[in-house]
Enzyme design. Structure first.
Site, PDB file in Angstrom:
ATOM      1  N   ALA A  16       0.826  -1.207   0.000  1.00 34.90           N
ATOM      2  CA  ALA A  16       0.000   0.000   0.000  1.00 34.90           C
ATOM      3  C   ALA A  16       0.862   1.259   0.000  1.00 34.90           C
ATOM      4  O   ALA A  16       2.085   1.202   0.155  1.00 34.90           O
ATOM      5  CB  ALA A  16      -0.923  -0.013   1.212  1.00 34.90           C
ATOM      6  N   ILE A  18       1.263   3.472   2.215  1.00 35.34           N
ATOM      7  CA  ILE A  18       2.018   3.665   3.448  1.00 35.34           C
ATOM      8  C   ILE A  18       3.345   2.920   3.389  1.00 35.34           C
ATOM      9  O   ILE A  18       4.373   3.401   3.877  1.00 35.34           O
ATOM     10  CB  ILE A  18       1.180   3.210   4.667  1.00 35.34           C
ATOM     11  CG1 ILE A  18       1.845   3.638   5.970  1.00 35.34           C
ATOM     12  CG2 ILE A  18       0.963   1.702   4.669  1.00 35.34           C
ATOM     13  CD1 ILE A  18       1.704   5.066   6.301  1.00 35.34           C
ATOM     14  N   ALA A  19       3.350   1.738   2.759  1.00 30.61           N
ATOM     15  CA  ALA A  19       4.589   0.957   2.656  1.00 30.61           C
ATOM     16  C   ALA A  19       5.575   1.625   1.713  1.00 30.61           C
ATOM     17  O   ALA A  19       6.771   1.749   2.020  1.00 30.61           O
ATOM     18  CB  ALA A  19       4.273  -0.460   2.179  1.00 30.61           C
ATOM     19  N   SER A  40       2.891  -9.104  -1.461  1.00 33.39           N
ATOM     20  CA  SER A  40       1.723  -8.377  -1.939  1.00 33.39           C
ATOM     21  C   SER A  40       0.833  -9.311  -2.737  1.00 33.39           C
ATOM     22  O   SER A  40       1.321 -10.200  -3.446  1.00 33.39           O
ATOM     23  CB  SER A  40       2.146  -7.186  -2.817  1.00 33.39           C
ATOM     24  OG  SER A  40       1.018  -6.561  -3.395  1.00 33.39           O
ATOM     25  N   HIS A  83      -5.477  -6.721  10.082  1.00 33.95           N
ATOM     26  CA  HIS A  83      -4.342  -6.509  10.986  1.00 33.95           C
ATOM     27  C   HIS A  83      -4.215  -7.607  12.032  1.00 33.95           C
ATOM     28  O   HIS A  83      -3.134  -8.170  12.230  1.00 33.95           O
ATOM     29  CB  HIS A  83      -4.454  -5.143  11.672  1.00 33.95           C
ATOM     30  CG  HIS A  83      -4.180  -4.002  10.759  1.00 33.95           C
ATOM     31  ND1 HIS A  83      -4.213  -2.684  11.176  1.00 33.95           N
ATOM     32  CD2 HIS A  83      -3.862  -3.966   9.443  1.00 33.95           C
ATOM     33  CE1 HIS A  83      -3.932  -1.894  10.153  1.00 33.95           C
ATOM     34  NE2 HIS A  83      -3.722  -2.653   9.091  1.00 33.95           N
ATOM     35  N   LYS A 101      -1.487   1.180  12.382  1.00 35.37           N
ATOM     36  CA  LYS A 101      -2.646   1.420  13.223  1.00 35.37           C
ATOM     37  C   LYS A 101      -3.933   1.463  12.372  1.00 35.37           C
ATOM     38  O   LYS A 101      -3.841   1.831  11.204  1.00 35.37           O
ATOM     39  CB  LYS A 101      -2.496   2.709  14.025  1.00 35.37           C
ATOM     40  CG  LYS A 101      -2.256   3.978  13.202  1.00 35.37           C
ATOM     41  CD  LYS A 101      -0.820   4.191  12.872  1.00 35.37           C
ATOM     42  CE  LYS A 101      -0.631   5.288  11.842  1.00 35.37           C
ATOM     43  NZ  LYS A 101       0.672   5.246  11.217  1.00 35.37           N
ATOM     44  N   ASP A 181      -9.893   4.857  11.025  1.00 38.31           N
ATOM     45  CA  ASP A 181      -8.718   5.342  10.302  1.00 38.31           C
ATOM     46  C   ASP A 181      -8.086   6.559  10.967  1.00 38.31           C
ATOM     47  O   ASP A 181      -6.858   6.668  11.040  1.00 38.31           O
ATOM     48  CB  ASP A 181      -9.107   5.678   8.861  1.00 38.31           C
ATOM     49  CG  ASP A 181      -7.897   5.949   7.994  1.00 38.31           C
ATOM     50  OD1 ASP A 181      -7.088   5.021   7.796  1.00 38.31           O
ATOM     51  OD2 ASP A 181      -7.741   7.096   7.515  1.00 38.31           O
TER      52      ASP A 181
END
Length: 326
Positions: A16, A18-19, A40, A83, A101, A181
């Site tokens: 994603a 964020i990664a 992935s 998660h 998170k 979120d």
């Protein structure tokens, strides 16, 4: 080279934004860490990350990465609803876990993660990177020193406009919604400020066209007249990520508390007469600081910036806000 000195070898679950934009660059810059693999469900995305960040390999199966004996720690960058499942799987595979998170979507899931971490004797931390920023650390130090007296109220706000109904944050089955979120940040800040879990709360959640909440707010009760107001939205523009802590002798304000990027920041100290002092902080990479602190904990030389008890307290707060809709 001793085990404590050896670089921690990382795998990343998920490709994603964020990664790609935050985690992998931070891992490259961090002292004591080496990113080696990514997994992935989109093979092309995994290959792109291998090429971009000079990783050793990519997997198209999350379980295959967890089975890799060369991977010691995992950054979990999957949708919210995944998660807990994959954190438990990683712990059972003997990996340390730094999880995006929110760590979970229920108190029961946090408890299952805690049990798995204890059984595996592995470190698991929820990746609240803002806690590693010097401005937030200094805010907590000022509170501990009693600069504003007894804290009675906290207000946190975080928002941005999300128009894409296809975004994973708009999907109910993936754990979407503004409260999960964005609200997890504000609730976590309240837990850090008061040093305990909330005892009750009341929330108002406004559903959007896909069924997830897009504009939410509420108040949490920390007992003894201490409250925390939470305001999060996918409908309001990005006007900062504000945190204000109010005590009997003044207030502490972080205008960019939760996601200031790498820009310089400031902490405002406002006394009971309205006089302001400004404390300035240079820009930092919060993700790099977070990774380095996590690595120190794994290697036995550090203290977690976030504990599983904090994660449980956050879920309690989110549950109060989620179930007390009027």
């Amino acid at each position: 080279m001793t085990a404590a000195e050896r670089p921690l070898r990382w795998g990343v679950l998920g490709a994603a934004r964020i990664a790609e934009g935050y985690v992998l660059p931070a891992l490259h810059r961090s002292t004591g860490s080496v990113p080696v693999a990514v997994a992935s469900s989109r093979p092309q995305a995994g290959k792109r990350l291998v090429d971009t960040f000079a990783l050793e390999r990519a997997y198209d199966d999350y379980g295959a990465l967890l089975a890799d004996p060369d991977v010691e720690a995992v950054y979990l960058a999957l949708p919210n609803a995944s998660h807990a499942r994959w954190t438990v799987a990683a712990l059972k595979a003997g990996k340390h876990v730094l999880c995006e998170k929110p760590l979970a979507v229920s108190v029961e899931q946090v408890d299952a993660i805690a049990e798995a971490a204890g059984a595996a004797d592995r470190v698991v931390v929820e990746a609240f990177m803002y806690r590693c920023h010097p401005q937030f650390r200094h805010l907590l130090e000022l509170l501990g020193a009693g600069v504003i007296g007894q804290v009675r109220a906290m207000h946190g706000a975080l928002s941005f406009v999300l128009d894409d109904p296809g975004d994973i944050r708009m999907a109910a089955d993936l754990g979407g919604g503004a409260l999960l979120d964005l609200g997890c940040y504000v609730v976590d800040a309240a837990v850090a400020v008061y040093g305990e879990a909330p005892r009750g709360g009341l929330g108002v959640l406004t559903p959007g066209p896909t069924g997830v909440d897009t504009h939410s707010g509420g108040v949490l009760d920390f007992g003894d007249g201490r409250t925390a107001v939470v305001e999060v939205s996918f409908r309001l523009p990005w006007l900062g990520s504000r945190l204000e802590v109010r005590g009997e002798r003044g207030s502490l304000v972080l205008p960019q508390a939760f996601n200031p990027g790498t820009a310089p920041t400031e902490l405002l100290v406002v006394d009971q007469h309205g006089a302001r002092d400004r404390i300035e902080f240079p820009g930092v990479d919060m993700y790099q600081l977070m990774v380095e602190e996590f690595t120190a904990v794994v290697r036995g030389g550090g203290r977690p910036f976030h504990r599983i008890g904090d994660s449980r307290a956050v879920q309690l707060g989110l549950d109060y806000l989620r179930t007390a809709v009027r």
